[in-house]
Scaffold this active site. Structure first.
Site, mmCIF file in Angstrom:
data_model
loop_
_atom_site.group_PDB
_atom_site.id
_atom_site.type_symbol
_atom_site.label_atom_id
_atom_site.label_comp_id
_atom_site.label_asym_id
_atom_site.label_seq_id
_atom_site.Cartn_x
_atom_site.Cartn_y
_atom_site.Cartn_z
ATOM 1 C CG ASN A 184 -17.700 2.414 7.103
ATOM 2 O OD1 ASN A 184 -18.784 2.392 6.533
ATOM 3 N ND2 ASN A 184 -16.561 2.561 6.447
ATOM 4 C CG LEU A 221 -18.672 -1.307 2.680
ATOM 5 C CD1 LEU A 221 -18.596 0.191 2.920
ATOM 6 C CD2 LEU A 221 -19.853 -1.921 3.429
ATOM 7 C CB ILE A 263 -10.491 -4.312 7.464
ATOM 8 C CG1 ILE A 263 -10.263 -5.366 6.366
ATOM 9 C CG2 ILE A 263 -10.094 -4.894 8.820
ATOM 10 C CD1 ILE A 263 -8.792 -5.639 6.095
ATOM 11 C CE LYS A 292 -9.528 4.189 0.094
ATOM 12 N NZ LYS A 292 -9.589 4.509 -1.334
ATOM 13 C CE1 TYR A 298 -2.947 -3.100 0.454
ATOM 14 C CE2 TYR A 298 -3.551 -2.310 2.632
ATOM 15 C CZ TYR A 298 -3.692 -3.233 1.617
ATOM 16 O OH TYR A 298 -4.568 -4.279 1.767
#
Length: 276
Positions: free
Chosen positions: A242, A192, A230, A232, A53
């Site tokens: 969230n 999601l 998890i 983002k 990342y």
């Protein structure tokens, strides 16, 4: 303003908070650090990153800036595929610790079983890091049941978690069953489906019923399945929305309706993935 929810409200799985902040593609250093700090001060206690990342420095800055003790944070990163030879694991894991500004990790994953991955060589290095106390838990990511079985067989340290793409459009039942058989936690990334869950009529109806967002419903569904999600998020609004999913309680009718969604979507599908 996000409702103040006690971090202890968030359920845990073997000590791992079942809602974390994902940081994939959050590669603007200032924004990344700010989102990590915001999440921690909102109530999150689980932060997920990876060498690939290119944001471990920024994640570390966000952790350092937050008014939360390091000991209260469950921090995970992942070793990239080109770094999975035995000695490279040892060297680059220490480099990740340096970038994150921490003495140890709560969880270190094999990012993909690809490229330089060799079960015995790679996982022996992970076991060494575990024995040294540099990592609290060994994890794998994107492992199919057959790779999982091999990892359990060859790794001296226990395999704690398998992180896979998981959401209502990709429920991963076979992988969840395999993890259950080996007493391995499931961590779901892209929970999601990169926003696709927002367009599902079943999820929209359940969201309206509970006066919740579609994101909150999807995250609550994952939790009901025993999955640690998890998602983002970068902005304060999404981070807060969230987080409030920990207060959403779905009933059996809701779960059945989501389980019955007849649409499949895999958002992350590189050519080197073990299912290709």
């Amino acid at each position: 303003m996000t409702e103040q929810i006690d971090p202890e409200t968030c359920p845990t799985a073997n000590g791992m908070p079942m809602l974390g902040l994902g940081t994939w593609q959050n590669d603007d250093p200032e924004q990344c650090a700010e989102s990590v700090q915001t999440a921690l001060e909102t109530g999150y206690r689980h932060i997920d990153t990876a060498q690939a990342y290119d944001n471990e420095d920024a994640v570390g800055e966000g952790i350092a800036a937050a008014d939360v003790d390091r000991d209260d944070i469950f921090l995970a990163t992942k070793i990239w595929t080109s770094n999975l030879a035995h000695d490279d694991v040892l060297e680059t894991a220490r480099a990740s610790l340096d970038r994150l500004g921490v003495d140890s990790l709560d969880l270190l994953y094999v990012h993909w079983p690809a490229d330089e991955y060799d079960a015995e060589e790679t996982l022996s290095a992970f076991s060494e890091l575990y024995d040294e106390g540099l990592i609290e838990n060994v994890g794998v990511s994107n492992f199919q049941p057959e790779q999982l079985e091999e990892a359990v067989d060859v790794c001296d340290a226990p395999i704690f978690a398998n992180q896979v793409e998981l959401h209502p459009l990709l429920p991963q039942e076979e992988i969840r069953e395999a993890c259950d058989d080996y007493d391995i936690e499931v961590v779901g990334y892209s929970p999601l489906a990169r926003g696709q869950v927002f367009d599902q009529p079943e999820i929209q109806e359940i969201a309206e019923k509970h006066d919740a967002s579609e994101a909150q419903v999807s995250l609550a569904w994952a939790r009901e399945k025993g999955v640690t999600a998890i998602p983002k998020a970068t902005g304060e609004d999404h981070i807060g929305d969230n987080w409030e999913s920990v207060t959403v309680e779905l009933d059996r009718e809701d779960i059945n309706a989501i389980d019955a969604i007849d649409e499949t979507s895999r958002e992350v599908d590189p050519g080197f993935a073990p299912w290709n």
